[in-house]
Design a protein around this motif. Sequence first.
Motif, PDB file in Angstrom:
ATOM      1  N   PRO A 197       3.183   0.769  -8.179  1.00  0.00           N
ATOM      2  CA  PRO A 197       3.620   0.255  -9.478  1.00  0.00           C
ATOM      3  C   PRO A 197       4.096  -1.188  -9.457  1.00  0.00           C
ATOM      4  N   ARG A 198       4.714  -1.616  -8.359  1.00  0.00           N
ATOM      5  CA  ARG A 198       5.217  -2.994  -8.287  1.00  0.00           C
ATOM      6  C   ARG A 198       4.107  -4.007  -8.505  1.00  0.00           C
ATOM      7  N   PHE A 199       2.881  -3.652  -8.152  1.00  0.00           N
ATOM      8  CA  PHE A 199       1.775  -4.585  -8.230  1.00  0.00           C
ATOM      9  C   PHE A 199       1.204  -4.726  -9.644  1.00  0.00           C
ATOM     10  N   ASP A 200       1.671  -3.901 -10.571  1.00  0.00           N
ATOM     11  CA  ASP A 200       1.188  -4.010 -11.951  1.00  0.00           C
ATOM     12  C   ASP A 200       1.467  -5.394 -12.526  1.00  0.00           C
ATOM     13  N   THR A 201       2.560  -6.004 -12.127  1.00  0.00           N
ATOM     14  CA  THR A 201       2.936  -7.314 -12.668  1.00  0.00           C
ATOM     15  C   THR A 201       2.902  -8.405 -11.600  1.00  0.00           C
ATOM     16  N   LEU A 202       2.299  -8.110 -10.481  1.00  0.00           N
ATOM     17  CA  LEU A 202       2.238  -9.070  -9.378  1.00  0.00           C
ATOM     18  C   LEU A 202       0.876  -9.758  -9.390  1.00  0.00           C
ATOM     19  N   ASP A 203       0.879 -11.049  -9.616  1.00  0.00           N
ATOM     20  CA  ASP A 203      -0.368 -11.814  -9.713  1.00  0.00           C
ATOM     21  C   ASP A 203      -1.035 -11.880  -8.342  1.00  0.00           C
ATOM     22  N   PRO A 204      -2.313 -11.472  -8.247  1.00  0.00           N
ATOM     23  CA  PRO A 204      -2.993 -11.513  -6.947  1.00  0.00           C
ATOM     24  C   PRO A 204      -3.441 -12.898  -6.537  1.00  0.00           C
ATOM     25  N   ALA A 208      -5.895 -15.753  -5.897  1.00  0.00           N
ATOM     26  CA  ALA A 208      -7.323 -15.689  -5.569  1.00  0.00           C
ATOM     27  C   ALA A 208      -7.604 -14.674  -4.463  1.00  0.00           C
ATOM     28  N   ARG A 209      -6.602 -13.881  -4.098  1.00  0.00           N
ATOM     29  CA  ARG A 209      -6.730 -12.990  -2.932  1.00  0.00           C
ATOM     30  C   ARG A 209      -6.704 -11.536  -3.392  1.00  0.00           C
ATOM     31  N   LEU A 210      -7.692 -11.169  -4.181  1.00  0.00           N
ATOM     32  CA  LEU A 210      -7.705  -9.837  -4.771  1.00  0.00           C
ATOM     33  C   LEU A 210      -7.767  -8.744  -3.704  1.00  0.00           C
ATOM     34  N   ARG A 211      -8.612  -8.923  -2.682  1.00  0.00           N
ATOM     35  CA  ARG A 211      -8.738  -7.894  -1.640  1.00  0.00           C
ATOM     36  C   ARG A 211      -7.417  -7.724  -0.879  1.00  0.00           C
ATOM     37  N   ASP A 212      -6.793  -8.835  -0.496  1.00  0.00           N
ATOM     38  CA  ASP A 212      -5.516  -8.740   0.216  1.00  0.00           C
ATOM     39  C   ASP A 212      -4.460  -8.076  -0.656  1.00  0.00           C
ATOM     40  N   TRP A 213      -4.440  -8.418  -1.928  1.00  0.00           N
ATOM     41  CA  TRP A 213      -3.501  -7.835  -2.892  1.00  0.00           C
ATOM     42  C   TRP A 213      -3.689  -6.322  -2.953  1.00  0.00           C
ATOM     43  N   ALA A 214      -4.955  -5.884  -3.023  1.00  0.00           N
ATOM     44  CA  ALA A 214      -5.245  -4.453  -3.103  1.00  0.00           C
ATOM     45  C   ALA A 214      -4.840  -3.735  -1.823  1.00  0.00           C
ATOM     46  N   VAL A 215      -5.149  -4.319  -0.677  1.00  0.00           N
ATOM     47  CA  VAL A 215      -4.795  -3.685   0.599  1.00  0.00           C
ATOM     48  C   VAL A 215      -3.280  -3.605   0.749  1.00  0.00           C
ATOM     49  N   ALA A 216      -2.568  -4.646   0.342  1.00  0.00           N
ATOM     50  CA  ALA A 216      -1.110  -4.609   0.410  1.00  0.00           C
ATOM     51  C   ALA A 216      -0.554  -3.506  -0.478  1.00  0.00           C
ATOM     52  N   ALA A 217      -1.135  -3.333  -1.664  1.00  0.00           N
ATOM     53  CA  ALA A 217      -0.694  -2.258  -2.568  1.00  0.00           C
ATOM     54  C   ALA A 217      -0.963  -0.888  -1.954  1.00  0.00           C
ATOM     55  N   ILE A 218      -2.106  -0.738  -1.305  1.00  0.00           N
ATOM     56  CA  ILE A 218      -2.438   0.533  -0.647  1.00  0.00           C
ATOM     57  C   ILE A 218      -1.413   0.845   0.434  1.00  0.00           C
ATOM     58  N   LEU A 219      -1.152  -0.132   1.297  1.00  0.00           N
ATOM     59  CA  LEU A 219      -0.224   0.079   2.410  1.00  0.00           C
ATOM     60  C   LEU A 219       1.189   0.375   1.903  1.00  0.00           C
ATOM     61  N   GLU A 220       1.593  -0.307   0.853  1.00  0.00           N
ATOM     62  CA  GLU A 220       2.940  -0.101   0.319  1.00  0.00           C
ATOM     63  C   GLU A 220       3.100   1.316  -0.237  1.00  0.00           C
ATOM     64  N   ARG A 221       2.125   1.765  -1.019  1.00  0.00           N
ATOM     65  CA  ARG A 221       2.271   3.098  -1.611  1.00  0.00           C
ATOM     66  C   ARG A 221       2.097   4.199  -0.574  1.00  0.00           C
ATOM     67  N   LEU A 222       1.253   3.986   0.417  1.00  0.00           N
ATOM     68  CA  LEU A 222       1.135   4.961   1.500  1.00  0.00           C
ATOM     69  C   LEU A 222       2.473   5.145   2.210  1.00  0.00           C
ATOM     70  N   GLU A 223       3.128   4.043   2.504  1.00  0.00           N
ATOM     71  CA  GLU A 223       4.432   4.117   3.168  1.00  0.00           C
ATOM     72  C   GLU A 223       5.434   4.864   2.296  1.00  0.00           C
ATOM     73  N   GLN A 224       5.464   4.583   1.007  1.00  0.00           N
ATOM     74  CA  GLN A 224       6.418   5.224   0.105  1.00  0.00           C
ATOM     75  C   GLN A 224       6.141   6.708  -0.054  1.00  0.00           C
ATOM     76  N   LEU A 225       4.872   7.082  -0.116  1.00  0.00           N
ATOM     77  CA  LEU A 225       4.534   8.491  -0.301  1.00  0.00           C
ATOM     78  C   LEU A 225       4.774   9.298   0.971  1.00  0.00           C
ATOM     79  N   ARG A 226       4.519   8.704   2.111  1.00  0.00           N
ATOM     80  CA  ARG A 226       4.716   9.429   3.368  1.00  0.00           C
ATOM     81  C   ARG A 226       6.194   9.572   3.727  1.00  0.00           C
ATOM     82  N   ALA A 227       7.002   8.618   3.307  1.00  0.00           N
ATOM     83  CA  ALA A 227       8.441   8.680   3.567  1.00  0.00           C
ATOM     84  C   ALA A 227       9.160   8.310   2.273  1.00  0.00           C
ATOM     85  N   PRO A 228       9.318   9.261   1.343  1.00  0.00           N
ATOM     86  CA  PRO A 228       9.840   8.942   0.009  1.00  0.00           C
ATOM     87  C   PRO A 228      11.209   8.288   0.010  1.00  0.00           C
ATOM     88  N   SER A 229      12.116   8.704   0.897  1.00  0.00           N
ATOM     89  CA  SER A 229      13.459   8.131   0.879  1.00  0.00           C
ATOM     90  C   SER A 229      13.631   7.036   1.921  1.00  0.00           C
TER      91      SER A 229
END
Length: 314
Positions: free
Chosen positions: A241-248, A250-271
Amino acid sequence: MSPAGLAGLEVVSVVRLGGDACVPAAIDALASCLASDAPLVVLACDARGALDAAVRTALAVHGWAPYRLVPALGLLWPLDDAEPAEPGRDTLFAASPARAAHLAARGLLADPAGDVPTPPAGLDAAGAVSAALLGRFPALRRALDADTPGHRAHRAALAHVAWASDPQALPRVRALALRSALAHALRALDGPHELARFLTLARAADAWGQRALAIEALTSALAVAGSPQGRLSEPFLAPAPRFDTLDPGARLRDWAVAAILERLEQLRAPSAPASSPDPAALAQLETHARLGFPSPEMARRWRLRRSPTPPAPR
């Protein structure tokens, strides 16, 4: 949303039952309390997010029904074995008919019974996509007009997420729209497995409370990101969700990969990260840091992953 959040400002009793074999007997012993106070009961689920059959039977004997939390909407939805709750968190509940009606009247519980609502005319898929994405990458907006079955399903998923996000819609309508979004996102994978479609599926599954499916979609997205199918040629939902308002930029792929890694970390360890070392998770957090879309939360998690156990007292 917590049980206290569901109770709101009104006085609503909350009873929390553990996950051991005594729960059915406890339900029987509490029958008079359950009947008089009609509390909201917080239940434990197994590792799959399912409700123990004996607990389900004990609840049914007293006329109670199980529900699970839809996190994106903050409301309860009847528990379906095909759509389990989220293990390890307060996402599985039970309520009497009277308490369920009370919560429904306050917009905190939705019942799927009845006719499926008709989507609004001109439901716009672009309404679900980050304005930063569509503004910086006009090609993504143009891709909304593509007309293959996969594109149509993906476009429908986005449109239904936009519908579910409408605060003016009834809670039941928003819940049905979100569930439909997930179904469309799954159908979109029948076509070419573009990275964009895995990202949309992950966000829809996460919003609907299907954590395991969201993790599976994000894991697939991470693998696809480094393959020839890793293009981002159609609009999509940011998985974090943080990436909804985060301007990528010119690095759209890096932005997407960072969002993937961030949410994976949050979902695997919620607290917070587990105390046991996890080199793979640490490596992913280090990659996230190098991609250049930092946050205080991810920095804290990196420090915890790097030093998972506190130093011994001197």
